[in-house]
Design an enzyme around this catalytic site. Structure first.
Site, PDB file in Angstrom:
ATOM      1  N   ASP A 210      -0.145 -61.269  42.719  1.00 22.95           N
ATOM      2  CA  ASP A 210       0.982 -61.999  43.290  1.00 22.95           C
ATOM      3  C   ASP A 210       2.153 -61.068  43.590  1.00 22.95           C
ATOM      4  O   ASP A 210       2.390 -60.104  42.856  1.00 22.95           O
ATOM      5  CB  ASP A 210       1.440 -63.091  42.320  1.00 22.95           C
ATOM      6  CG  ASP A 210       0.389 -64.176  42.162  1.00 22.95           C
ATOM      7  OD1 ASP A 210      -0.346 -64.423  43.126  1.00 22.95           O
ATOM      8  OD2 ASP A 210       0.309 -64.779  41.076  1.00 22.95           O
TER       9      ASP A 210
ATOM     10  N   ARG B 138      -5.610 -57.592  40.205  1.00 25.48           N
ATOM     11  CA  ARG B 138      -5.283 -56.350  39.508  1.00 25.48           C
ATOM     12  C   ARG B 138      -6.387 -55.892  38.551  1.00 25.48           C
ATOM     13  O   ARG B 138      -6.185 -54.967  37.770  1.00 25.48           O
ATOM     14  CB  ARG B 138      -3.969 -56.532  38.724  1.00 25.48           C
ATOM     15  CG  ARG B 138      -2.774 -56.778  39.623  1.00 25.48           C
ATOM     16  CD  ARG B 138      -1.474 -56.654  38.875  1.00 25.48           C
ATOM     17  NE  ARG B 138      -1.306 -55.369  38.223  1.00 25.48           N
ATOM     18  CZ  ARG B 138      -0.908 -54.260  38.829  1.00 25.48           C
ATOM     19  NH1 ARG B 138      -0.657 -54.267  40.123  1.00 25.48           N
ATOM     20  NH2 ARG B 138      -0.779 -53.135  38.153  1.00 25.48           N
TER      21      ARG B 138
ATOM     22  N   ASP C 171       5.906 -66.143  32.940  1.00 22.83           N
ATOM     23  CA  ASP C 171       5.152 -67.145  33.691  1.00 22.83           C
ATOM     24  C   ASP C 171       5.598 -68.569  33.383  1.00 22.83           C
ATOM     25  O   ASP C 171       5.192 -69.496  34.080  1.00 22.83           O
ATOM     26  CB  ASP C 171       3.649 -66.995  33.408  1.00 22.83           C
ATOM     27  CG  ASP C 171       3.068 -65.749  34.026  1.00 22.83           C
ATOM     28  OD1 ASP C 171       2.968 -65.696  35.257  1.00 22.83           O
ATOM     29  OD2 ASP C 171       2.738 -64.801  33.286  1.00 22.83           O
TER      30      ASP C 171
ATOM     31  N   VAL D 129      11.273 -59.278  33.270  1.00 22.19           N
ATOM     32  CA  VAL D 129       9.941 -58.668  33.260  1.00 22.19           C
ATOM     33  C   VAL D 129       9.553 -58.156  34.648  1.00 22.19           C
ATOM     34  O   VAL D 129       9.122 -57.017  34.808  1.00 22.19           O
ATOM     35  CB  VAL D 129       8.894 -59.662  32.727  1.00 22.19           C
ATOM     36  CG1 VAL D 129       7.502 -59.018  32.717  1.00 22.19           C
ATOM     37  CG2 VAL D 129       9.274 -60.126  31.317  1.00 22.19           C
TER      38      VAL D 129
END
Length: 444
Positions: free
Chosen positions: A119, A95, A308, A330
């Site tokens: 991802d 990204r 994460d 999220v």
């Protein structure tokens, strides 16, 4: 056909030892982009040796930016001529290209970046970035192959993000520092990696004020100069290795990550019964003899529980006593890794309702963003394909306590985001080896 590298893992008892974490994958690539803006050389220290660094370095070189990498040190200096187009070859790799729009507008007056990747954890739309740049005076067109932007000079303005997006906040920071006038960003992300980037830009001569209530004020300056910085340890990696020790009833001491980056994570694990040893040298968590307790955890933007962190936590839930609940707020497709864990015996069921917390922005959608986990699950070795970086690490943790051999495919995902994970796990006592298989043998 080219053989595919896999990891073969045998359960080998408690994982014990020391792990030194370097700067984060999410932080280092953003610093590399920011270094484009300085006159003179910038250096980034304590950088991880991960695939993401190499991809970003190749992008910068294609734009005419000099990049030298030597172990944990990265040196960056822009060349005499800047190419405004990120080559199509980088389409979908990560990204980072979207973050190059603002810097390229400052350096070349125009920019083209290919479609972003990363991802498959859910939609991370570029519209926040695009609308912010348009508000600053850029002409932006989103096409089928990428994004084209043009601006003689960006100008400061008032921007309010619909959601405190980390990437969009970083785009505004790197676009506003050289813009004409003042930019006020409301509802900004405040993650440690965002603040770390702001501090680096400040070292380069930027005028940035971090105000209360998620507000950042940036006063544009005429030029920035090169600067040097030392990246703080990766909080995702630190939590992941703490979880590895807990899951295997071992003891992993994590060095290099400041305690303040793990405050919420530490308290969450402590509520599950983990005992901590924290000092200025390392953090260490151990599970009581009777095992950890179940918990209900909701992910959120900083300073909430980091999205994460939930992938290793999910495996930890399977080895904790009772029923645990995970509510992801999220990314709507973050639980894409659950089928791989289910194949290994993890008793996990996913739902489209908001469980374990108040209704989130996905409550009226079909997004399966909550999970109920039964522990203690008896896991079994399996042949699984890893869909993304964090899911890959969680599969290693499951394999470490499973009965029998596990074969993990797609291990390049793990190596893209973690510093030497194979070597780190081996040093902790995990029976892990590299092997190769024909792609046609890949599990469905």
């Amino acid at each position: 056909m080219i053989a595919e590298e896999v990891w073969k893992i045998e359960p080998s008892g408690p994982l014990r030892g020391d792990v030194e974490v370097r700067g984060s994958k999410n932080g280092v690539s953003k610093h590399m982009v920011a270094a484009m803006l300085g006159d003179g050389e910038s250096s980034i220290h304590n950088a991880p040796e991960v695939g993401e660094v190499g991809i970003t370095a190749d992008m910068l070189r294609a734009l005419g930016i000099g990049v030298e990498i030597s172990g944990s040190e990265i040196r960056i200096e822009k060349g005499p001529r800047i190419e405004p187009r990120v080559p199509d070859a980088f389409t979908g790799l990560n990204r980072i290209p979207i973050l190059m729009l603002g810097p390229l507008l400052h350096l070349a007056g125009e920019a083209f970046v290919p479609l972003v990747g990363g991802d498959p954890i859910g939609r991370r739309p570029v519209n926040f970035h695009v609308e912010a740049l348009r508000a600053m005076g850029a002409e932006v067109e989103v096409g089928e192959t990428g994004i084209f932007a043009k601006a003689a000079r960006l100008r400061g303005t008032r921007i309010e993000l619909p959601y405190p997006s980390v990437g969009a906040t970083e785009t505004v920071l790197m676009s506003a520092v050289l813009a004409e006038g003042k930019t006020v960003l409301k509802n900004a992300a405040t993650e440690p990696e965002v603040v770390e980037l702001a501090l680096f830009l400040q070292r380069m001569g930027a005028m940035i004020e971090l105000s209360p209530d998620r507000r950042i004020v940036i006063e544009g300056v005429e030029r920035l100069h090169g600067a040097s910085t030392w990246l703080a340890g990766d909080r995702i990696e630190a939590f992941s290795y703490l979880a590895a020790g807990l899951i295997t009833q071992g003891e992993v001491r994590v060095h290099g990550c400041p305690q303040d980056r793990l405050v919420t994570a530490i308290t969450t694990l402590a509520r599950m019964g983990a005992k901590f040893d924290i000092n200025d040298e390392y953090l260490c968590a151990t599970a009581p003899p009777e095992g950890l307790r179940a918990a209900a955890v909701q992910t959120d933007t900083h300073p909430g529980f980091m999205t994460d962190w939930q992938t290793p936590l999910m495996v930890l839930f399977t080895q904790s006593q009772g029923m645990s609940v995970l509510h992801e707020t999220v990314f709507e497709n973050r639980l894409v890794y659950v089928p791989a864990l289910q194949k290994m015996g993890c008793e996990i069921e996913v739902f489209d309702q908001c469980l374990g917390g108040p209704a989130c922005r996905y409550h009226d959608t079909n997004a399966r963003h909550s999970a109920v986990v039964r522990g203690v699950s008896r896991l079994r070795g399996a042949d699984v394909t890893l869909p993304d970086i964090r899911a890959g690490f969680s599969a290693v943790l499951a394999a470490a306590v499973a009965d029998g051999t596990s074969t993990l495919r797609g291990v390049h995902h793990i190596e893209r985001g973690y510093h030497h994970p194979f070597e780190q796990f081996a040093s902790l006592g995990l029976a892990i080896r590299r092997d190769s298989v024909e792609p046609s043998d890949a599990s469905k």
